[in-house]
Scaffold this motif. Structure first.
Motif, PDB file in Angstrom:
ATOM      1  N   GLY B 201       0.728  -1.012   0.014  1.00 48.19           N
ATOM      2  CA  GLY B 201       0.073  -0.063   0.068  1.00 48.19           C
ATOM      3  C   GLY B 201       0.791   1.374  -0.074  1.00 48.19           C
ATOM      4  N   ARG B 202       0.146   2.388   0.474  1.00 49.57           N
ATOM      5  CA  ARG B 202       0.975   3.695   0.251  1.00 49.57           C
ATOM      6  C   ARG B 202       2.213   3.689   1.188  1.00 49.57           C
ATOM      7  NH1 ARG B 202      -2.444   8.367  -0.353  1.00 49.57           N
ATOM      8  NH2 ARG B 202      -4.053   7.287   0.974  1.00 49.57           N
ATOM      9  N   SER B 227      -2.923  -1.807  -2.939  1.00 54.48           N
ATOM     10  CA  SER B 227      -4.194  -0.987  -2.715  1.00 54.48           C
ATOM     11  C   SER B 227      -4.413   0.069  -3.864  1.00 54.48           C
ATOM     12  CB  SER B 227      -4.079  -0.259  -1.339  1.00 54.48           C
ATOM     13  OG  SER B 227      -2.811   0.888  -1.467  1.00 54.48           O
ATOM     14  N   ARG B 228      -5.477   0.868  -3.878  1.00 56.87           N
ATOM     15  CA  ARG B 228      -5.799   1.684  -4.765  1.00 56.87           C
ATOM     16  C   ARG B 228      -4.679   2.991  -4.587  1.00 56.87           C
ATOM     17  NH1 ARG B 228     -10.411   6.321  -4.917  1.00 56.87           N
ATOM     18  NH2 ARG B 228      -9.476   7.531  -6.393  1.00 56.87           N
ATOM     19  N   GLN B 241      -4.316  -3.632  -8.780  1.00 57.85           N
ATOM     20  CA  GLN B 241      -5.323  -3.365  -7.575  1.00 57.85           C
ATOM     21  C   GLN B 241      -6.231  -4.226  -7.070  1.00 57.85           C
ATOM     22  OE1 GLN B 241      -7.351   0.747  -8.185  1.00 57.85           O
ATOM     23  NE2 GLN B 241      -9.070   0.043  -7.066  1.00 57.85           N
ATOM     24  N   VAL B 242      -6.305  -4.422  -5.976  1.00 53.90           N
ATOM     25  CA  VAL B 242      -7.226  -5.281  -5.085  1.00 53.90           C
ATOM     26  C   VAL B 242      -8.377  -4.627  -4.502  1.00 53.90           C
ATOM     27  CG1 VAL B 242      -7.501  -6.903  -3.472  1.00 53.90           C
ATOM     28  CG2 VAL B 242      -5.564  -7.014  -4.893  1.00 53.90           C
ATOM     29  N   THR B 245     -13.416  -2.188  -6.358  1.00 54.53           N
ATOM     30  CA  THR B 245     -13.384  -1.669  -7.692  1.00 54.53           C
ATOM     31  C   THR B 245     -12.119  -2.103  -8.483  1.00 54.53           C
ATOM     32  OG1 THR B 245     -12.075   0.437  -7.034  1.00 54.53           O
ATOM     33  CG2 THR B 245     -14.669   0.304  -6.977  1.00 54.53           C
ATOM     34  N   GLY B 258       1.849  -2.429   4.619  1.00 50.17           N
ATOM     35  CA  GLY B 258       1.638  -1.040   4.700  1.00 50.17           C
ATOM     36  C   GLY B 258       0.428  -0.412   3.933  1.00 50.17           C
ATOM     37  N   SER B 260      -3.595   0.052   4.980  1.00 47.30           N
ATOM     38  CA  SER B 260      -4.520   0.490   6.271  1.00 47.30           C
ATOM     39  C   SER B 260      -5.599  -0.547   6.574  1.00 47.30           C
ATOM     40  CB  SER B 260      -4.882   2.074   6.105  1.00 47.30           C
ATOM     41  OG  SER B 260      -5.660   2.051   5.058  1.00 47.30           O
ATOM     42  N   GLN B 264     -12.926  -0.447   1.254  1.00 50.45           N
ATOM     43  CA  GLN B 264     -13.038  -0.792  -0.386  1.00 50.45           C
ATOM     44  C   GLN B 264     -11.738  -1.840  -0.722  1.00 50.45           C
ATOM     45  OE1 GLN B 264     -12.951   2.389   1.020  1.00 50.45           O
ATOM     46  NE2 GLN B 264     -14.740   3.264   0.188  1.00 50.45           N
ATOM     47  N   HIS B 265     -10.679  -1.743   0.210  1.00 47.50           N
ATOM     48  CA  HIS B 265      -9.327  -2.859  -0.165  1.00 47.50           C
ATOM     49  C   HIS B 265     -10.171  -4.112   0.319  1.00 47.50           C
ATOM     50  CE1 HIS B 265      -5.446  -4.079  -0.932  1.00 47.50           C
ATOM     51  NE2 HIS B 265      -5.683  -4.792   0.267  1.00 47.50           N
ATOM     52  N   ASN B 279       2.054  -3.715   9.526  1.00 48.02           N
ATOM     53  CA  ASN B 279       1.856  -2.297   9.475  1.00 48.02           C
ATOM     54  C   ASN B 279       2.249  -1.582  10.835  1.00 48.02           C
ATOM     55  OD1 ASN B 279       0.283   0.564   9.745  1.00 48.02           O
ATOM     56  ND2 ASN B 279      -1.090  -0.448   8.001  1.00 48.02           N
ATOM     57  N   LYS B 280       2.798  -0.562  10.911  1.00 47.52           N
ATOM     58  CA  LYS B 280       3.536   0.103  11.960  1.00 47.52           C
ATOM     59  C   LYS B 280       2.580   0.595  12.849  1.00 47.52           C
ATOM     60  CE  LYS B 280       4.771   4.626   9.910  1.00 47.52           C
ATOM     61  NZ  LYS B 280       5.758   5.444   9.518  1.00 47.52           N
ATOM     62  N   ASP B 297       7.775  -1.647  11.567  1.00 45.34           N
ATOM     63  CA  ASP B 297       8.088  -1.099  10.131  1.00 45.34           C
ATOM     64  C   ASP B 297       8.311  -2.093   9.097  1.00 45.34           C
ATOM     65  OD1 ASP B 297       9.521   0.308   8.338  1.00 45.34           O
ATOM     66  OD2 ASP B 297      10.210   1.663   9.609  1.00 45.34           O
ATOM     67  N   LEU B 298       7.507  -1.947   8.148  1.00 45.74           N
ATOM     68  CA  LEU B 298       7.689  -2.793   7.009  1.00 45.74           C
ATOM     69  C   LEU B 298       9.199  -3.023   6.403  1.00 45.74           C
ATOM     70  CD1 LEU B 298       7.804  -1.772   3.539  1.00 45.74           C
ATOM     71  CD2 LEU B 298       5.574  -0.702   4.450  1.00 45.74           C
TER      72      LEU B 298
HETATM   73  C1  LIG Z   1     -14.968   4.779  -5.008  1.00 44.76           C
HETATM   74  C2  LIG Z   1     -13.727   4.498  -4.343  1.00 44.76           C
HETATM   75  C3  LIG Z   1     -13.319   3.071  -4.875  1.00 44.76           C
HETATM   76  C4  LIG Z   1     -12.187   2.579  -4.082  1.00 44.76           C
HETATM   77  N1  LIG Z   1     -11.724   1.386  -4.342  1.00 44.76           N
HETATM   78  C5  LIG Z   1     -10.602   0.722  -3.891  1.00 44.76           C
HETATM   79  C6  LIG Z   1     -10.064  -0.377  -4.233  1.00 44.76           C
HETATM   80  O1  LIG Z   1     -10.612  -1.110  -5.136  1.00 44.76           O
HETATM   81  N2  LIG Z   1      -9.102  -0.935  -3.695  1.00 44.76           N
HETATM   82  C7  LIG Z   1      -8.448  -0.206  -2.606  1.00 44.76           C
HETATM   83  O2  LIG Z   1      -7.181  -0.804  -2.045  1.00 44.76           O
HETATM   84  N3  LIG Z   1      -8.764   0.982  -2.247  1.00 44.76           N
HETATM   85  C8  LIG Z   1      -9.948   1.528  -2.905  1.00 44.76           C
HETATM   86  N4  LIG Z   1     -10.350   2.761  -2.784  1.00 44.76           N
HETATM   87  C9  LIG Z   1      -9.490   3.832  -1.738  1.00 44.76           C
HETATM   88  C10 LIG Z   1      -9.746   3.345  -0.220  1.00 44.76           C
HETATM   89  O3  LIG Z   1     -10.788   4.142   0.448  1.00 44.76           O
HETATM   90  C11 LIG Z   1      -8.342   3.684   0.575  1.00 44.76           C
HETATM   91  O4  LIG Z   1      -7.961   4.968   0.167  1.00 44.76           O
HETATM   92  C12 LIG Z   1      -7.163   2.748   0.250  1.00 44.76           C
HETATM   93  O5  LIG Z   1      -7.371   1.557   0.212  1.00 44.76           O
HETATM   94  C13 LIG Z   1      -5.984   3.264   1.087  1.00 44.76           C
HETATM   95  O6  LIG Z   1      -4.697   2.439   0.488  1.00 44.76           O
HETATM   96  P1  LIG Z   1      -3.703   2.264   1.451  1.00 44.76           P
HETATM   97  O7  LIG Z   1      -3.814   1.397   2.649  1.00 44.76           O
HETATM   98  O8  LIG Z   1      -2.521   1.814   0.731  1.00 44.76           O
HETATM   99  O9  LIG Z   1      -3.153   3.798   1.965  1.00 44.76           O
HETATM  100  P2  LIG Z   1      -3.540   4.317   3.615  1.00 44.76           P
HETATM  101  O10 LIG Z   1      -4.948   4.172   3.934  1.00 44.76           O
HETATM  102  O11 LIG Z   1      -2.539   5.671   3.674  1.00 44.76           O
HETATM  103  O12 LIG Z   1      -2.473   3.353   4.537  1.00 44.76           O
HETATM  104  C14 LIG Z   1      -1.234   3.157   4.520  1.00 44.76           C
HETATM  105  C15 LIG Z   1      -0.819   2.709   5.748  1.00 44.76           C
HETATM  106  O13 LIG Z   1       0.638   2.170   5.552  1.00 44.76           O
HETATM  107  C16 LIG Z   1       1.076   2.241   6.945  1.00 44.76           C
HETATM  108  N5  LIG Z   1       2.546   2.409   7.157  1.00 44.76           N
HETATM  109  C17 LIG Z   1       3.102   3.565   6.602  1.00 44.76           C
HETATM  110  N6  LIG Z   1       4.418   3.284   6.660  1.00 44.76           N
HETATM  111  C18 LIG Z   1       4.790   2.326   7.057  1.00 44.76           C
HETATM  112  C19 LIG Z   1       5.936   1.533   7.587  1.00 44.76           C
HETATM  113  N7  LIG Z   1       6.982   2.109   7.108  1.00 44.76           N
HETATM  114  N8  LIG Z   1       5.862   0.206   7.849  1.00 44.76           N
HETATM  115  C20 LIG Z   1       4.465  -0.262   8.134  1.00 44.76           C
HETATM  116  N9  LIG Z   1       3.444   0.204   7.692  1.00 44.76           N
HETATM  117  C21 LIG Z   1       3.505   1.836   7.240  1.00 44.76           C
HETATM  118  C22 LIG Z   1       0.340   3.091   7.893  1.00 44.76           C
HETATM  119  O14 LIG Z   1       0.140   3.059   8.963  1.00 44.76           O
HETATM  120  C23 LIG Z   1      -0.986   3.028   7.044  1.00 44.76           C
HETATM  121  O15 LIG Z   1      -1.906   2.099   7.680  1.00 44.76           O
HETATM  122  C24 LIG Z   1     -11.654   3.236  -3.062  1.00 44.76           C
HETATM  123  C25 LIG Z   1     -12.167   4.475  -2.988  1.00 44.76           C
HETATM  124  C26 LIG Z   1     -13.185   4.957  -3.370  1.00 44.76           C
HETATM  125  C27 LIG Z   1     -13.616   6.359  -2.945  1.00 44.76           C
END
Ligand SMILES: Cc1cc2nc3c(=O)[nH]c(=O)nc-3n(C[C@H](O)[C@H](O)[C@H](O)COP(=O)(O)OP(=O)(O)OC[C@H]3O[C@@H](n4cnc5c(N)ncnc54)[C@H](O)[C@@H]3O)c2cc1C
Lengths: 249, 310
Positions: B201-202, B227-228, B241-242, B245, B258, B260, B264-265, B279-280, B297-298
């Motif tokens: 992820g992010r 992740s998205r 993307q998982v 959508t 990494g 959250s 949606q994920h 996840n940290k 920490d990843l």
């Molecule tokens: C219409 C719509 C459709 C969507 N469809 C999808 C979809 O199909 N799939 C999808 O995935 N999302 C989808 N989303 C987006 C979804 O709502 C989230 O925004 C997205 O999944 C967040 O991605 P993330 O977890 O990678 O990022 P974040 O929520 O930013 O999470 C990042 C995580 O990484 C952790 N992290 C950061 N640095 C480190 C480190 N060094 N070590 C360990 N952990 C760390 C943080 O603690 C945090 O929990 C959709 C949203 C909308 C509005």
């Protein structure tokens, strides 16, 4: 060029929906409602085409109870020129929505319909394709890139293996994917301006369309829940669990 | 009662999800298959071994090479109106073609079916899988897309089972033209059918950092997902993307790093057999559905894990 953008009022994507106790539907009372996120992307794309001078007019349309006019107002506040509100009190499914939109398209003759690839409530992913079939127009679903040249539109589509590029003659239907653009927020002056923009009201009965649902919802239930897991303290413990307890590596 | 399963393929390679769709079709009885392609031979060589099917209909036409919805939907509507059920896999092809076909045949599509209750009753997830709806169909023809992770694969026999028959002819459409594709190349297993998926992820922070995860994936023989947020940031291609959508996966082991754990994920992976979250942030929602969670920490945990696996 005239663009029609259908917009749907749905439970906001941040809300964790809950199933009603009687298992007839999900809980919709006092829940935050918003424009379907994919439709916001559709409105945004239409606005960008207008800003580039390619489109001249953007019409937002929504079908349902009077509340859906709020969603049309949102589209107007983002920058759409006018709205169409199709007043309809019965339950709608994509087939009926596509029929209503077909009837509207035959009246107002847009050159392009841009709409969301799916609504995040029923997750159907169907209306755009059905509408294209009924109008016998070309379809470009899951668009992540879009370019208009003369009477054609070039679209990059998100497919399972990557991106597919196709060319569709206008008039056409485009359904939006997440990466087409990032929708703007409506500014306060634009929200004020939107209040004066015209919304045409049409009664669905006047369109003479069969909108009787074909799918009867017998039950809406919670998904199976997972058993609670554990937190491990170290990578060593993780590997040990995956090997000896879960036996997946 | 007759059931038609549309065979999904890309570049004339059979999509494995077709086997899950056939399995669902067998629950509805009398399964015929349809292959639309510019070259059907290789696909048919695999299909003839599927147990419990009747005919394999084929139509070879250059126009079918890229499976434009306009051509496929017209062809099926013209030649298979007398079928009770027409099934597609819920892949990008299925999602593109099936609703168009339903529009042509004036029937309400039943998308993303996870359970067949009886011949007219189907279960499907709504609201990102936070609820399951049971729908009773009043359609004359049911056009259905099947979520492959919810059905097993059809059984394969050593003998030739199906009979191959050519059918119909196509009038090609003049609405849409295929130009080209930019396909993601990968030596790894296919995401939707892999045994193990490693998803980032992010939290990975950049495209380069994803290599940390890819090393782990390769050690495990896993597919890569994301992740998205990771896709939107351009770290990885869109077809990783998982989610609600994106792609729906249900591997034996899903490792979310990494990420959250937004609803949606979760919609795309919560039916995995075993879920690992790294996840940290120990409050991250991903831990609420993880069988094994590691709050760390990843950039420390993932390389350590990779080096300790043999
Ligand atoms: C219409 C719509 C459709 C969507 N469809 C999808 C979809 O199909 N799939 C999808 O995935 N999302 C989808 N989303 C987006 C979804 O709502 C989230 O925004 C997205 O999944 C967040 O991605 P993330 O977890 O990678 O990022 P974040 O929520 O930013 O999470 C990042 C995580 O990484 C952790 N992290 C950061 N640095 C480190 C480190 N060094 N070590 C360990 N952990 C760390 C943080 O603690 C945090 O929990 C959709 C949203 C909308 C509005």
């Amino acid at each position: 060029m005239k663009i029609l953008v259908p917009v749907k009022r749905v439970v906001d994507y941040n809300v964790k929906v809950r199933v009603k106790k009687d298992e007839t539907d999900v809980e919709l009372d006092n829940v935050k409602m918003s424009m379907n996120p994919f439709d916001e992307i559709a409105v945004e794309e239409a606005l960008r085409l207008k800003e580039k001078g390619v489109a001249s007019e953007i019409i937002a349309i929504s079908i349902g109870l009077s509340e859906v006019q709020e969603t049309i107002r949102n589209a107007l506040a983002m920058g759409a020129d006018s709205g169409i509100f199709v007043n309809c009190t019965s339950k709608l499914e994509p087939l009926s929505v596509a029929k209503i939109l077909t009837s509207i398209c035959n009246k107002i003759r847009p050159d392009l319909v841009i709409m969301g690839k799916q609504a995040i409530d029923d997750d159907m992913n169907a209306t755009g394709q059905m509408l294209s079939a009924m109008l016998n127009w070309g379809q470009a679903t899951f668009a992540s890139k879009l370019e208009i040249q003369d009477k054609k539109i070039k679209v990059g589509r998100e497919i399972d293996g990557g991106i597919e590029n196709i060319e569709v003659n206008l008039p056409a239907i485009v359904t939006t994917d997440l990466r087409l653009n990032e929708p703007r927020y409506a500014s306060l002056p634009n929200i004020m301006k939107a209040k004066r923009k015209p919304i045409d009201e049409i009664k669905v009965e006047d369109l003479n369309i069969d909108i009787e649902p074909r799918l009867e919802i017998l039950k809406v239930e919670e998904p199976k829940s997972r058993e609670a897991g554990i937190m491990v303290k170290s990578v060593d413990e993780m590997i040990e669990k995956l090997k000896n307890e879960a036996k997946v590596i | 009662m007759k059931t038609l399963v549309i065979v999904d393929h890309s570049n004339n390679k059979l999509e494995k999800s077709t086997l899950n769709t056939v399995k669902a079709g067998i629950q509805l009885e009398n399964v015929d298959l349809l292959v639309l392609s510019d070259s059907c031979k290789d696909i048919c060589n695999e299909l003839i071994h599927i147990k419990n099917i009747n005919n394999i209909f084929i139509n070879e036409n250059d126009a079918f090479k890229n499976q434009l919805a306009e051509d496929s939907a017209n062809f099926i509507a013209e030649n298979f109106k007398d079928y009770t059920n027409i099934l597609f896999s819920n892949t990008s092809n299925g999602k593109n073609i099936a609703p168009r076909l339903a529009g042509l045949l004036d029937t309400m599509i039943i998308p993303d079916v996870i359970e067949i209750v009886d011949k007219q009753t189907f279960k499907r997830p709504i609201y990102a899988g936070n609820a399951i709806a049971t729908c009773k169909s009043k359609n004359k023809i049911n056009i259905i897309t099947i979520r492959s992770t919810a059905f097993e694969e059809a059984e394969i026999s050593h003998e030739n089972v199906g009979e191959i028959k050519e059918i119909g002819s196509l009038t090609t459409n003049n609405l849409t033209k295929y130009l080209n594709s930019e396909l993601t190349k990968s030596e790894r297993p296919e995401l939707t059918s892999a045994d193990i998926v490693v998803s980032g992820g992010r939290g990975l922070g950049s495209a380069e950092n994803f290599q940390v995860l890819e090393k782990l994936a390769d050690k495990l023989g896993a597919a890569m997902g994301a992740s998205r947020a990771a896709v939107d940031a351009g770290y990885v291609p869109n077809d990783w993307q998982v989610g609600q959508t994106g792609k729906i996966v249900a591997p034996n082991l899903y490792i979310a790093v990494g990420i959250s754990g937004a609803i949606q994920h979760l919609a795309g992976m919560k039916d995995s057999k075993v879920i690992v979250g790294i996840n940290k942030d120990e409050e991250a929602p991903i831990f609420s559905i993880s069988d094994y969670g590691l709050a760390d920490d990843l950039f420390k945990a993932v390389p350590e894990m990779e080096s300790k696996l043999n």
